[in-house]
Structure formats: structure tokens, C-alpha cells
Motif scaffolding. Structure first.
Motif, PDB file in Angstrom:
ATOM      1  N   ILE A  44       0.891  -0.976   0.049  1.00 40.28           N
ATOM      2  CA  ILE A  44       0.073   0.271  -0.240  1.00 40.28           C
ATOM      3  C   ILE A  44       0.688   1.050   0.145  1.00 40.28           C
ATOM      4  CG2 ILE A  44      -2.191   1.056   1.222  1.00 40.28           C
ATOM      5  CD1 ILE A  44      -2.975  -1.487   2.151  1.00 40.28           C
ATOM      6  N   GLU A  69       1.761   2.328  -3.511  1.00 35.29           N
ATOM      7  CA  GLU A  69       1.019   2.914  -3.964  1.00 35.29           C
ATOM      8  C   GLU A  69       0.174   4.029  -3.638  1.00 35.29           C
ATOM      9  OE1 GLU A  69      -0.697   1.194  -7.164  1.00 35.29           O
ATOM     10  OE2 GLU A  69       0.807  -0.474  -6.871  1.00 35.29           O
ATOM     11  N   PHE A  70       0.612   4.711  -2.438  1.00 35.87           N
ATOM     12  CA  PHE A  70       0.737   5.926  -2.219  1.00 35.87           C
ATOM     13  C   PHE A  70       1.902   7.082  -2.604  1.00 35.87           C
ATOM     14  CE2 PHE A  70      -2.069   4.449   1.558  1.00 35.87           C
ATOM     15  CZ  PHE A  70      -2.877   5.384   0.283  1.00 35.87           C
ATOM     16  N   ILE A  89       0.986  10.262   5.524  1.00 35.42           N
ATOM     17  CA  ILE A  89       0.246   8.875   5.935  1.00 35.42           C
ATOM     18  C   ILE A  89       1.048   7.642   6.152  1.00 35.42           C
ATOM     19  CG2 ILE A  89      -0.872   7.254   3.824  1.00 35.42           C
ATOM     20  CD1 ILE A  89      -0.472   8.579   1.309  1.00 35.42           C
ATOM     21  N   ASN A 141       0.778   4.697   7.257  1.00 34.57           N
ATOM     22  CA  ASN A 141       0.882   3.178   6.566  1.00 34.57           C
ATOM     23  C   ASN A 141       1.389   1.901   7.128  1.00 34.57           C
ATOM     24  OD1 ASN A 141       0.510   1.232   4.036  1.00 34.57           O
ATOM     25  ND2 ASN A 141       2.194   1.611   3.869  1.00 34.57           N
ATOM     26  N   ILE A 186      -4.056   3.899   8.434  1.00 37.65           N
ATOM     27  CA  ILE A 186      -4.369   3.269   7.882  1.00 37.65           C
ATOM     28  C   ILE A 186      -4.669   1.751   8.174  1.00 37.65           C
ATOM     29  CG2 ILE A 186      -3.928   1.459   5.578  1.00 37.65           C
ATOM     30  CD1 ILE A 186      -3.330   3.997   4.667  1.00 37.65           C
ATOM     31  N   LYS A 233      -3.344  -1.282  -5.060  1.00 36.25           N
ATOM     32  CA  LYS A 233      -3.929  -0.140  -5.383  1.00 36.25           C
ATOM     33  C   LYS A 233      -5.268   0.836  -5.348  1.00 36.25           C
ATOM     34  CE  LYS A 233      -3.884   1.295 -10.851  1.00 36.25           C
ATOM     35  NZ  LYS A 233      -5.267   1.152 -11.284  1.00 36.25           N
ATOM     36  N   ALA A 283      -5.677   2.418  -2.620  1.00 35.65           N
ATOM     37  CA  ALA A 283      -5.140   3.354  -1.906  1.00 35.65           C
ATOM     38  C   ALA A 283      -5.534   4.222  -2.825  1.00 35.65           C
ATOM     39  CB  ALA A 283      -3.436   3.703  -2.615  1.00 35.65           C
TER      40      ALA A 283
END
Length: 254
Positions: free
Chosen positions: A15, A18-19, A83, A85, A133, A204, A207
Motif C-alpha cells: 500500500i 501505491e501511495f 500517511i 501506513n 491505514i 492500488k 490507495a
């Protein structure tokens, strides 16, 4: 002129990557990517270019978290996105956890997002976003991932409450709550059985939906119909029934 930046923890996996891919397309001067593995951080920088700033830190360590705060003090950027994550997840009985694993999970999943949020908010402006997240596991107690689920419940609750506090500043805090995500983090086999993950989605998709939802000012991002139904079910059913259903799905792996 203050630089406009994004900060992504756990940036080298699923993830997080993807961000990074999504935010490199936005009008940001830098994207600070944070993880422990310097080699993987450097690979991301090579892939996406000079706007990527690799920062190797151990988020279980309060000293390393404070050093990120010092970097903010020194550069005085505008933090457009934070973020959070980075996450630790382990499936298994409580008996399989060492004290160090318990401590590290709580530090990464709970302590780090709170400290980083507090460090970054003074550098945010109207329109800035914090994405934490979390997980669909935050909706109910889950035996055999009890620590992970509980830590994600903390993260979800914290995010939604913080969102109310910072709303007058024009900042949005979004708890991102996917179900199973197809990443290397998942245990693929248990006791010789291939694990079935209902409602699995790609990193994907998680995100992309999360960025859309936070820009709309939502305090929670749910990326699939499967999770939406799960969210409704746990509101309607007593948790003891939800846990029985969960255990029926786990039984063959135990």
C-alpha cells in the motif's frame, strides 16, 4: 517559500508504494518515504526521481520518531499529506507472541501514528490530510489476530476523534479500513492449508479510494462492497455471533 511535502511511512511495501505512485503525480515538492530498509528506499527513489526523500527510521523507537520531528523543525515544510501506513501484523495464538513482538506491534500500529500526527499538524494548513491505514479488523474483536485487530480499532477510533478536533483548521483525518489486501504481508499458508481471503483487493484499489475519500473530507475510507457489508453486519449482530462466524472460517487452519 515553504516546500509542500507528503510523508509516507511503510513506504516500501504494498500500500505504501501505491501511495508513493499516486502522490508523485501531485504538485508536491518532496515525498518523504520512511521505512527501515535503506536499500528498498533507494530503489523507490531511483524509480520515481529526485522528489523522493528516503528516510531510514525504526518506528518502534521513540528516538527515531522524534528525529523526524527535528527534520520538520529544520525544514519547516507544509505537510500536505501524512500517511501512517507502517504496520505490523501477525496471525496466531496469543501463546505465539514474544514480549518484544507485542511491544513492537503496539509501538508501530498505535504509538507511531499518534506521535507523527502530533509532530506534523503544526506544519499543516487548510486542505492538508492525515490518512491512518487501519483495517476492517477494527470493526470487531478477531481471535487469532487479536492484537492486530485491537491496535487497528485504536487507530480507527483515534483517527475519527482527531478528525473532529482538527476540522476547524481545515485538516481532514481519514481512517482507511480495507479488508484483506493482496500484499507480501499476508500469510499464504497455515498448517499446510492454502489460506482463503474473502473480499481480497489490490493495494492500488485501497490507495486510490483512500485519496479520493480524504479529498472529499471523509473520516473513514471503505474500498469495497464486501467491507461495506461487513461494516453493516457488525453493527447489527452481537460481537459474540460475529466472532463465532469468524472462528468457523478459521477452524480448518487451527
Amino acid at each position: 517559500m515553504h516546500k509542500k511535502i507528503a510523508i509516507i511511512t511503510g513506504a516500501t511495501g504494498g500500500i505504501g508504494k501505491e501511495f508513493t505512485r499516486l502522490l508523485i503525480k501531485e504538485h508536491l515538492d518532496e515525498i518523504w518515504i520512511i521505512a527501515r530498509n535503506q536499500e528498498k528506499l533507494d530503489l523507490l527513489k531511483n524509480e520515481y526521481g529526485e522528489r523522493i526523500v528516503p528516510i531510514s527510521k525504526d518506528l518502534t523507537n521513540t528516538k527515531d520518531l522524534c528525529e523526524i520531528g527535528k527534520l520538520l523543525e529544520d525544514t519547516k515544510p507544509i505537510v500536505q499529506y501524512l500517511i501512517n501506513n507502517a504496520s505490523l501484523a501477525k496471525m496466531g495464538s496469543y501463546k505465539e507472541f514474544t514480549v518484544e513482538e507485542i511491544e513492537n506491534t503496539i509501538n508501530v500500529n498505535c504509538k507511531a501514528p499518534v506521535i507523527l500526527s502530533n509532530l506534523c499538524i503544526p506544519y499543516m494548513e487548510k486542505g492538508s490530510c492525515i490518512l491512518n491505514i487501519s483495517s476492517a479488523s477494527a470493526f470487531q474483536p478477531n481471535p487469532y489476530i487479536n492484537l492486530y485487530a485491537a491496535s487497528k480499532a485504536f487507530e480507527r477510533s483515534y483517527s475519527r476523534a482527531l478528525n473532529v478536533e482538527v476540522a476547524p483548521l481545515g485538516i481532514t483525518v481519514t481512517a482507511v479500513c480495507p479488508s484483506w489486501v493482496d500484499t507480501d504481508m499476508l500469510t499464504k499458508t497455515i498448517n499446510g492449508h492454502k489460506v482463503r481471503f474473502p473480499g481480497m483487493v489490490t493495494a492500488k484499489k485501497v490507495a486510490e479510494k483512500a485519496i479520493k475519500d480524504t479529498k472529499k473530507g471523509k473520516d473513514m475510507s471503505i474500498c469495497s462492497l464486501y467491507v461495506k457489508c461487513q461494516h453493516i453486519n457488525v453493527k447489527l449482530l452481537p460481537h459474540r455471533i460475529v466472532m463465532k462466524i469468524w472462528m468457523n472460517g478459521l477452524r480448518k487452519y487451527l
